[in-house]
Design a protein around this motif. Structure first.
Motif, PDB file in Angstrom:
ATOM      1  N   TRP A  17     -40.913  10.792  59.695  1.00 32.19           N
ATOM      2  CA  TRP A  17     -42.259  11.157  59.246  1.00 32.19           C
ATOM      3  C   TRP A  17     -42.678  12.472  59.884  1.00 32.19           C
ATOM      4  N   VAL A  18     -42.906  13.492  59.069  1.00 31.88           N
ATOM      5  CA  VAL A  18     -43.419  14.776  59.582  1.00 31.88           C
ATOM      6  C   VAL A  18     -44.943  14.722  59.602  1.00 31.88           C
ATOM      7  N   VAL A  19     -45.506  14.835  60.810  1.00 33.70           N
ATOM      8  CA  VAL A  19     -46.967  14.957  60.944  1.00 33.70           C
ATOM      9  C   VAL A  19     -47.216  16.368  61.470  1.00 33.70           C
ATOM     10  N   LYS A  50     -45.613  16.240  53.821  1.00 37.51           N
ATOM     11  CA  LYS A  50     -46.596  16.692  52.821  1.00 37.51           C
ATOM     12  C   LYS A  50     -46.756  18.224  52.847  1.00 37.51           C
ATOM     13  N   GLY A  51     -45.707  18.934  53.321  1.00 35.72           N
ATOM     14  CA  GLY A  51     -45.718  20.397  53.221  1.00 35.72           C
ATOM     15  C   GLY A  51     -46.550  21.068  54.301  1.00 35.72           C
ATOM     16  N   SER A  52     -46.915  22.339  54.030  1.00 32.34           N
ATOM     17  CA  SER A  52     -47.528  23.158  55.093  1.00 32.34           C
ATOM     18  C   SER A  52     -49.044  23.239  55.003  1.00 32.34           C
ATOM     19  N   LEU A  53     -49.638  22.635  53.940  1.00 29.05           N
ATOM     20  CA  LEU A  53     -51.086  22.802  53.752  1.00 29.05           C
ATOM     21  C   LEU A  53     -51.853  21.484  53.703  1.00 29.05           C
ATOM     22  N   ALA A  54     -51.213  20.440  53.183  1.00 30.06           N
ATOM     23  CA  ALA A  54     -51.945  19.186  52.914  1.00 30.06           C
ATOM     24  C   ALA A  54     -52.580  18.639  54.203  1.00 30.06           C
ATOM     25  N   GLY A  91     -44.995  19.685  46.504  1.00 26.45           N
ATOM     26  CA  GLY A  91     -44.909  21.153  46.567  1.00 26.45           C
ATOM     27  C   GLY A  91     -43.611  21.551  45.889  1.00 26.45           C
ATOM     28  N   TRP A  92     -43.600  22.743  45.244  1.00 30.94           N
ATOM     29  CA  TRP A  92     -42.429  23.044  44.421  1.00 30.94           C
ATOM     30  C   TRP A  92     -41.157  23.250  45.235  1.00 30.94           C
ATOM     31  N   ASN A  93     -41.254  23.900  46.386  1.00 36.35           N
ATOM     32  CA  ASN A  93     -40.052  24.095  47.199  1.00 36.35           C
ATOM     33  C   ASN A  93     -39.475  22.745  47.644  1.00 36.35           C
ATOM     34  N   SER A  94     -40.324  21.857  48.118  1.00 38.74           N
ATOM     35  CA  SER A  94     -39.862  20.528  48.562  1.00 38.74           C
ATOM     36  C   SER A  94     -39.262  19.744  47.399  1.00 38.74           C
ATOM     37  N   GLN A 154     -51.665  16.613  45.586  1.00 40.29           N
ATOM     38  CA  GLN A 154     -53.046  16.831  46.013  1.00 40.29           C
ATOM     39  C   GLN A 154     -53.703  17.966  45.221  1.00 40.29           C
ATOM     40  N   PHE A 155     -53.111  19.182  45.263  1.00 39.59           N
ATOM     41  CA  PHE A 155     -53.824  20.304  44.639  1.00 39.59           C
ATOM     42  C   PHE A 155     -52.828  21.347  44.102  1.00 39.59           C
ATOM     43  N   PHE A 156     -53.403  22.453  43.594  1.00 35.21           N
ATOM     44  CA  PHE A 156     -52.606  23.562  43.010  1.00 35.21           C
ATOM     45  C   PHE A 156     -51.686  23.024  41.911  1.00 35.21           C
ATOM     46  N   ASP A 157     -50.404  23.218  42.065  1.00 38.44           N
ATOM     47  CA  ASP A 157     -49.403  22.885  41.038  1.00 38.44           C
ATOM     48  C   ASP A 157     -48.849  21.475  41.197  1.00 38.44           C
ATOM     49  N   GLN A 158     -49.288  20.747  42.228  1.00 36.35           N
ATOM     50  CA  GLN A 158     -48.617  19.517  42.615  1.00 36.35           C
ATOM     51  C   GLN A 158     -48.740  18.401  41.573  1.00 36.35           C
ATOM     52  N   LYS A 159     -49.861  18.373  40.827  1.00 35.90           N
ATOM     53  CA  LYS A 159     -50.007  17.295  39.826  1.00 35.90           C
ATOM     54  C   LYS A 159     -49.113  17.542  38.611  1.00 35.90           C
ATOM     55  N   TRP A 219     -42.313  19.185  62.771  1.00 33.05           N
ATOM     56  CA  TRP A 219     -41.753  20.004  61.682  1.00 33.05           C
ATOM     57  C   TRP A 219     -40.251  19.794  61.640  1.00 33.05           C
ATOM     58  N   ALA A 220     -39.699  19.464  60.470  1.00 30.48           N
ATOM     59  CA  ALA A 220     -38.282  19.095  60.369  1.00 30.48           C
ATOM     60  C   ALA A 220     -37.455  20.236  59.775  1.00 30.48           C
ATOM     61  N   PRO A 221     -36.138  20.224  60.010  1.00 32.80           N
ATOM     62  CA  PRO A 221     -35.224  21.107  59.262  1.00 32.80           C
ATOM     63  C   PRO A 221     -35.046  20.466  57.879  1.00 32.80           C
ATOM     64  N   THR A 236     -43.731  31.716  42.314  1.00 37.43           N
ATOM     65  CA  THR A 236     -43.024  30.781  43.196  1.00 37.43           C
ATOM     66  C   THR A 236     -43.140  29.337  42.749  1.00 37.43           C
ATOM     67  N   SER A 237     -43.892  29.079  41.657  1.00 43.34           N
ATOM     68  CA  SER A 237     -44.012  27.686  41.224  1.00 43.34           C
ATOM     69  C   SER A 237     -43.281  27.490  39.895  1.00 43.34           C
ATOM     70  N   THR A 238     -43.630  26.405  39.181  1.00 45.87           N
ATOM     71  CA  THR A 238     -42.849  26.036  37.994  1.00 45.87           C
ATOM     72  C   THR A 238     -43.335  26.755  36.740  1.00 45.87           C
ATOM     73  N   LEU A 262     -48.177  32.362  52.944  1.00 46.16           N
ATOM     74  CA  LEU A 262     -48.175  30.887  52.969  1.00 46.16           C
ATOM     75  C   LEU A 262     -46.721  30.446  53.018  1.00 46.16           C
ATOM     76  N   GLN A 263     -46.439  29.348  53.704  1.00 45.10           N
ATOM     77  CA  GLN A 263     -45.042  28.904  53.824  1.00 45.10           C
ATOM     78  C   GLN A 263     -44.378  28.739  52.453  1.00 45.10           C
ATOM     79  N   GLY A 264     -45.098  28.113  51.529  1.00 48.74           N
ATOM     80  CA  GLY A 264     -44.510  27.809  50.220  1.00 48.74           C
ATOM     81  C   GLY A 264     -44.313  29.023  49.332  1.00 48.74           C
ATOM     82  N   HIS A 265     -44.882  30.161  49.752  1.00 55.82           N
ATOM     83  CA  HIS A 265     -44.681  31.415  49.002  1.00 55.82           C
ATOM     84  C   HIS A 265     -43.702  32.327  49.727  1.00 55.82           C
ATOM     85  N   THR A 266     -43.792  32.334  51.073  1.00 54.74           N
ATOM     86  CA  THR A 266     -42.910  33.195  51.872  1.00 54.74           C
ATOM     87  C   THR A 266     -41.458  32.733  51.752  1.00 54.74           C
TER      88      THR A 266
HETATM   89  C1  UDX Z   1     -47.606  25.546  48.793  1.00 53.51           C
HETATM   90  C2  UDX Z   1     -48.301  24.604  47.794  1.00 53.51           C
HETATM   91  O1  UDX Z   1     -48.924  23.544  48.478  1.00 53.51           O
HETATM   92  C3  UDX Z   1     -47.271  24.050  46.826  1.00 53.51           C
HETATM   93  O2  UDX Z   1     -47.925  23.169  45.916  1.00 53.51           O
HETATM   94  C4  UDX Z   1     -46.664  25.212  46.061  1.00 53.51           C
HETATM   95  O3  UDX Z   1     -45.699  24.728  45.145  1.00 53.51           O
HETATM   96  C5  UDX Z   1     -46.043  26.198  47.044  1.00 53.51           C
HETATM   97  O4  UDX Z   1     -47.025  26.637  48.010  1.00 53.51           O
HETATM   98  P1  UDX Z   1     -46.380  23.797  50.522  1.00 53.51           P
HETATM   99  O5  UDX Z   1     -47.537  22.891  50.379  1.00 53.51           O
HETATM  100  O6  UDX Z   1     -46.081  24.330  51.852  1.00 53.51           O
HETATM  101  O7  UDX Z   1     -46.491  24.994  49.446  1.00 53.51           O
HETATM  102  O8  UDX Z   1     -45.132  22.943  49.954  1.00 53.51           O
HETATM  103  P2  UDX Z   1     -43.677  23.364  49.530  1.00 53.51           P
HETATM  104  O9  UDX Z   1     -43.687  24.208  48.279  1.00 53.51           O
HETATM  105  O10 UDX Z   1     -42.945  22.104  49.439  1.00 53.51           O
HETATM  106  O11 UDX Z   1     -43.108  24.269  50.726  1.00 53.51           O
HETATM  107  C6  UDX Z   1     -42.928  23.709  52.005  1.00 53.51           C
HETATM  108  C7  UDX Z   1     -41.674  24.327  52.624  1.00 53.51           C
HETATM  109  O12 UDX Z   1     -41.687  23.979  54.007  1.00 53.51           O
HETATM  110  C8  UDX Z   1     -40.387  23.773  52.019  1.00 53.51           C
HETATM  111  O13 UDX Z   1     -39.442  24.810  51.807  1.00 53.51           O
HETATM  112  C9  UDX Z   1     -39.869  22.806  53.077  1.00 53.51           C
HETATM  113  O14 UDX Z   1     -38.442  22.775  53.150  1.00 53.51           O
HETATM  114  C10 UDX Z   1     -40.442  23.375  54.353  1.00 53.51           C
HETATM  115  N1  UDX Z   1     -40.684  22.311  55.351  1.00 53.51           N
HETATM  116  C11 UDX Z   1     -41.639  21.366  55.140  1.00 53.51           C
HETATM  117  C12 UDX Z   1     -39.892  22.321  56.487  1.00 53.51           C
HETATM  118  O15 UDX Z   1     -39.022  23.185  56.634  1.00 53.51           O
HETATM  119  N2  UDX Z   1     -40.104  21.354  57.425  1.00 53.51           N
HETATM  120  C13 UDX Z   1     -41.069  20.395  57.276  1.00 53.51           C
HETATM  121  O16 UDX Z   1     -41.213  19.548  58.166  1.00 53.51           O
HETATM  122  C14 UDX Z   1     -41.859  20.396  56.101  1.00 53.51           C
END
Ligand code: UDX
Length: 450
Positions: free
Chosen positions: A295-297, A268-272, A348-351, A367-372, A328-330, A134-136, A19-23
């Motif tokens: 706005w990232v869609v 809203k991250g990679s899953l929402a 999301g924790w990374n964001s 929305q879900f997982f650790d976000q609240k 998708w943004a940098p 990878t979370s808090t 998953l993006q937020g774990h990788t």
């Molecule tokens: C998932 C879960 O949803 C999140 O709750 C948990 O904390 C980690 O795993 P994700 O939803 O993808 O993660 O959110 P986040 O943790 O914020 O990770 C998203 C990553 O993608 C961030 O590193 C962010 O910088 C990156 N991203 C997001 C981009 O590089 N470009 C974008 O447009 C959007």
């Protein structure tokens, strides 16, 4: 801390969860440990596999080729996680046994907490293993408290309890708990995963004292293994892009033309996912706020469409050059840009850590997982944002954006976010808590027969 002596480098295998937020944090940890002299092999599934050409210093080990997610949005459920762990076990064990015979010894394994099979394999081939969470710390603490709350009869809870504080879990309310009220069976399985790393010799967390000193201290008391808080991993080492999707850097030129602190960044991250109604209400809220926005869609993130086909008629004409929509943004670069004054995030924790690291206050729509849990810390502990949750409506969106971007309250939050940014920078500089934890982890890896 000097690098390892000049003998063959110690090799570590880092096991990603796809998953993006774990990788992202695991790859960032790889860069941090590579900078300390370790040789890094990235073990990964074929789905969401990192691009080796982005990471020339790493070796790569594909583990399985039939990972699949039942949910088309790409959000793995507990059964997907179980099947990934089942499919990856044999390939990793085979690799490690081969390495042993060929004398290119693997000295240690660091695995994502959702790739728990790796601990079993490591014990089988007698290689030390560490777990990366990878979370808090507060999210892990909440998970660990759930069995007590069940036993004391607090869970399941009625709607009337949603806004009540959870006993001995301040500042969380019952609504913030990582509990799927519709599916308690999944919750119990996730609790099991959260608790079951007795066989790991240490735990690494992508967080740090200045954000979570008490939860980190309490977790260290709970677990009888060393706990290394090395966040934000996005800052501890400079890593190449870890994005699965292509980052559209063209947006930087648009940002360069905006007034300082004037732009609201929305992602809203990679899953929402959102439905058409939420998408429409978001669009008109952004349009009516009269604020510039980026706005990232994410493609496929709006049910029933591929990308932005469902934008309401007249929206683009209304907004003109004031808004920019991306796939998708940098994100780290965007949050670091002087034009960005606020972040509407799913927490999301990374964001969240990337936003805190750049001193950007937030509108929180978890929305879900650790976000609240994270949203609760943003609004009630760090006080660098406020919640916009429940059914989205364009008037509330418009009001929230103006509240963050133009009001005195938004300025106060921005000031606090900048103070946190400075504290985070202190933690990663020499003598800071994350700097020291990374050195302690390196020492641990080198001296514990790893
Ligand atoms: C998932 C879960 O949803 C999140 O709750 C948990 O904390 C980690 O795993 P994700 O939803 O993808 O993660 O959110 P986040 O943790 O914020 O990770 C998203 C990553 O993608 C961030 O590193 C962010 O910088 C990156 N991203 C997001 C981009 O590089 N470009 C974008 O447009 C959007």
């Amino acid at each position: 801390m000097k690098k390892q002596e000049d003998r063959k480098p110690h090799r570590l295998v880092l096991v990603l969860f796809p998953l993006q937020g774990h990788t992202t944090p695991m790859l960032q940890l790889g860069y941090a440990l590579h900078s300390k002299g370790f040789a890094i092999t990235i073990a990964h599934t074929r789905v969401n596999s990192p691009n080796p050409s982005n990471h020339p210093h790493f070796d790569f080990l594909p583990l399985s080729d039939d990972t699949h997610y039942s949910d088309k949005s790409g959000t793995p459920n507990i059964y997907d996680i179980e099947s990934i762990n089942l499919n990856c076990k044999a390939p990793l064990q085979e690799f490690l046994e081969l390495q042993k015979t060929s004398h290119s010894q693997v000295d240690g394994i660091i695995h994502d907490s959702l790739m728990y099979f790796a601990a079993t394999v490591a014990n089988h081939v007698q290689i030390p293993n560490l777990v990366l969470r990878t979370s808090t710390a507060a999210f892990l603490q909440a998970y660990l408290a759930l069995p007590r709350l069940f036993a004391e009869g607090y869970i399941p809870f009625q709607d009337s309890m949603l806004h009540e504080l959870v006993p001995r879990l301040n500042p969380l309310r019952f609504k913030d708990l990582p509990v799927s009220r519709e599916n308690m069976e999944d919750t119990m399985k996730f609790i099991e995963i959260a608790r079951n790393f007795k066989s790991s010799s240490a735990m690494i967390m992508n967080t740090m004292d200045c954000l979570e000193q008490l939860p980190l201290f309490q977790l260290q008391q709970h677990f009888q293994v060393p706990l290394f808080g090395i966040g934000p991993l996005s800052k501890v080492a400079s890593a190449s892009s870890t994005s699965f999707l292509e980052e559209e850097s063209s947006c930087i030129a648009w940002l360069n033309n905006q007034t300082a602190k004037s732009v609201l960044y929305v992602s809203k991250g990679s899953l929402a996912m959102s439905d058409e109604k939420e998408f429409t209400e978001t669009a008109w809220g952004l349009a009516n706020s009269e604020q510039p926005f980026l706005w990232v869609v994410r493609p496929g993130s709006v049910s029933g469409s591929d990308w932005t086909e469902l934008l309401p008629r007249g929206f683009l004409e209304h907004v003109g050059e004031r808004g920019l929509i991306l796939k998708w943004a940098p994100q780290k670069e965007v949050l670091a840009h002087s034009a960005v004054g606020g972040f509407w995030t799913h927490c999301g924790w990374n964001s969240t850590m990337e936003s805190l690291s750049e001193g950007v206050p937030m509108i929180s729509s978890p929305q879900f997982f650790d976000q609240k849990v994270i949203a609760r810390y943003i609004t009630h502990v760090w006080k660098v944002g406020f919640e916009l949750d429940g059914v989205l409506e364009r008037g509330d969106v418009d009001k929230s954006i103006r509240r963050l971007m133009t009001g005195r309250e938004g300025d106060e939050m921005r000031q606090r976010a900048i103070e946190l940014k400075h504290m985070i920078n202190v933690s990663i500089l020499e003598g800071g808590s994350s700097y020291n934890s990374l050195n302690d982890l390196t020492e641990f890896l080198l001296t514990n027969k790893i």
